[in-house]
Write an enzyme that holds these catalytic residues in place. Sequence first.
Site, mmCIF file in Angstrom:
data_model
loop_
_atom_site.group_PDB
_atom_site.id
_atom_site.type_symbol
_atom_site.label_atom_id
_atom_site.label_comp_id
_atom_site.label_asym_id
_atom_site.label_seq_id
_atom_site.Cartn_x
_atom_site.Cartn_y
_atom_site.Cartn_z
ATOM 1 N N CYS A 1 0.890 -1.152 0.000
ATOM 2 C CA CYS A 1 0.000 0.000 0.000
ATOM 3 C C CYS A 1 0.928 1.201 0.000
ATOM 4 O O CYS A 1 1.581 1.486 1.002
ATOM 5 C CB CYS A 1 -0.880 0.015 1.247
ATOM 6 S SG CYS A 1 -1.674 1.610 1.532
ATOM 7 N N GLU B 1 -5.290 2.543 -4.780
ATOM 8 C CA GLU B 1 -4.738 1.342 -5.418
ATOM 9 C C GLU B 1 -5.058 1.418 -6.904
ATOM 10 O O GLU B 1 -5.997 2.111 -7.316
ATOM 11 C CB GLU B 1 -5.311 0.059 -4.817
ATOM 12 C CG GLU B 1 -4.888 -0.219 -3.378
ATOM 13 C CD GLU B 1 -3.405 -0.482 -3.212
ATOM 14 O OE1 GLU B 1 -2.690 -0.536 -4.236
ATOM 15 O OE2 GLU B 1 -2.943 -0.622 -2.071
#
Length: 235
Positions: free
Chosen positions: A6, A111
């Site tokens: 992430c 993302e």
Amino acid sequence: MKNSMCGRYSVAIRVKDKNNKASRVAQLLEKYQLEARYNAAPPQLLPVVTGDKPDQLQLFSWGLVPHWSTDLTPRNKPPINARAETLLEKPSFRALITSKRCLVPANSFYEWRNTAAGKVPYRFLLQSEALVSFAGLWDTWADKHTGQVLNTFTIITTQANELVRPTHDRMPVLLTPEKEEAWLTTKAGYHTLHTLLQPFPAQEMKAYPVSALVNAVAHNTPALWLPAPEQGSLF
């Protein structure tokens, strides 16, 4: 297997967060009035709240450098994430579980989804759009020769929930105000803490595509939060 990282998120105080008196991080962000980060990325200095100073907002560099590290050369990139399932297997993380946990304030994370048109950035956030915290670990490194001190952190990730999974197989551990306190202050061992490191309920989150401007770290503007047209849309 997709990348387990992430690597981008946002943190900015908003009106609805100011009204969230139960959130430690919301209150601290309002108090210190830090610059909004719409495109937070490593190795920027970003706000965290640590267990040893729970009433302060501190700026640490994203990317964990263990206190015992001897090599800070660029080829040894500090980990920006720590997998919840293997925390006890990594020397960099194992010793930090009991003594150096932190909260990482965030509004959302980004993302990239693989599509026929290429990778499309998506923004993931709570349905309420309220501020939350990522579960994190931190450490302090000191140069024995120069005295330089470097405070750094890493974000803990877990398996993706049903909302995130079509885009990525990992997601940050999101903590509600109640779990913020437990993560920051509990004296329990790892196995009790591990119960906090679960995927956030998908039904309490939402996601939408955003502009490719987020691809460049130099872009730090509220425009990054605007929905991008769906693929195939003319408007």
